[in-house]
Design a protein around this motif. Structure first.
Motif: not given
Length: 366
Positions: A66-88
């Motif tokens: 909850r604490d590390d957002f730099e704005s209330i809403e996201t502004a990016v149009n998309g995110v590209v990653v090699r591997e996404l962790e679904d269970e942090p």
């Protein structure tokens, strides 16, 4: 698992697995080199209109809090990653990155060779790209034509700037913060120093800003080409000499343009943490956080009253300026960090000291 494609304007196509929103999107595809800080990256308004490629191979392992957002809403149009962790796994985690992007309507793609993609972007520069569903019913040729025909928007600051002024009260110096796409980290650092901050839209007239009796003015970071924000450049021209000014990111570029310099688009831009910058005044090298695709052109400083104070050690580009006639200075990087090293955090102290010194001078001359 749903399949998704990333189609670049040069005809390169990557196919991977979808996560986040089911929406399709087009944007400017860029890469960021941070090993951590993906939450701050997707919520940084400077990323408005961009498809962000994370070069670190595993993203999402510590979740989103909850604490590390730099704005209330996201502004990016998309995110590209090699591997996404679904269970942090982290005691601060409240939600996975995929769930946040789903909630915010941002599409993502995983399972592609991000190293290859980054090498393409390094060679050719930022490219327009599209995230879209993959499958036999999808016409790749038609999608590619849509990408090529897409024109990058020029109203990005309008999208992310606050629409109304609002206060963030303190008992110290009064700061008017011109919001061109402000990271919350800037506001936090000013509040730490007990500044009485009023955040105003990017197009607030100079007479309205001066009617708030500012002890200092901060020009925030933000997205896009600084030349697209002529209204703010004109406002800065009218504010020079009226109160100390501190520019950050896009605010640095806008201050330079207001003083007669020019800006240029970088081939790759600087995005991520641990970018070394030399402070020419102290001789100290600081590790900085950066997120920009434009820079001030050094040759254009001739005939202006601007002096270079900081330079990037990687490519020699300008990272800081000061106005030798007025109390105004700026840096291209992010002294508030969020995320990344806090070596340059002292610049906020410099700004508050400048406001106090200026106030004492005014009192003596009254």
């Amino acid at each position: 698992m749903k399949k998704r494609m990333l189609i670049l304007e040069d005809g390169t196509i990557f196919e991977g697995t979808a996560f986040g929103s089911d929406n399709a999107s087009i944007g400017e595809t860029v890469f960021t080199t941070g090993m951590t800080g993906y939450q701050e990256t997707i919520s940084n308004p400077s990323g408005c209109g961009q498809i962000i490629v994370m070069t670190y191979p595993l993203i999402g392992n510590y979740g989103v809090n909850r604490d590390d957002f730099e704005s209330i809403e996201t502004a990016v149009n998309g995110v590209v990653v090699r591997e996404l962790e679904d269970e942090p796994s982290n005691f601060r985690s409240g939600m996975s990155l995929g769930d946040v992007l789903m909630m915010k309507g941002v599409p993502g793609i995983q399972g592609i060779d991000t190293r290859k993609l980054t090498r393409i972007l390094r060679e050719k520069g930022a490219l327009k790209g599209m995230l879209t569903a993959a499958g036999d019913t999808v016409s790749v040729e038609d999608k590619l034509e849509d990408v090529k025909a897409y024109k990058l928007p020029t109203n990005l600051v309008t999208r992310v700037s606050t629409k109304k002024a609002y206060p963030s009260p303190g008992r110290g110096e009064r700061v008017v913060l011109i919001d061109c796409g402000m990271k919350h980290g800037i506001l936090r650092e000013l509040n730490k120093r007990d500044c009485d901050v009023i955040v105003v839209p990017f197009n607030t007239p100079s007479n309205v800003i001066l009617s708030l009796f500012p002890d200092g003015i901060v020009l925030s970071n933000g997205p896009g080409n600084p030349e697209d924000v002529q209204v703010t450049i004109d406002i800065i021209k009218e504010l020079l000499g009226k109160a100390p000014i501190f520019g950050i990111g896009l605010g640095h570029q806008l201050l330079a343009l207001a003083c007669g310099a020019k800006t240029v688009k970088l081939k790759n831009g600087h995005r991520g943490g641990n970018h070394p910058v030399k402070d020419l005044l102290s001789g100290r090298t600081e590790l900085t956080v950066q997120n920009h695709g434009y820079a001030v052109e050094e040759a254009s400083l001739s005939g202006t009253n601007l002096e270079i104070t900081h330079k990037a050690l990687n490519d020699g580009s300008i990272e800081g300026l000061k106005n030798t006639e007025y109390n105004a200075f700026s840096v291209q990087f992010h002294p508030e960090a969020s995320p990344g090293p806090e070596d340059a955090n002292h610049l906020f102290d410099r700004f508050t000291d400048l406001m106090k010194t200026n106030n004492r001078k005014e009192q003596l001359n009254a």
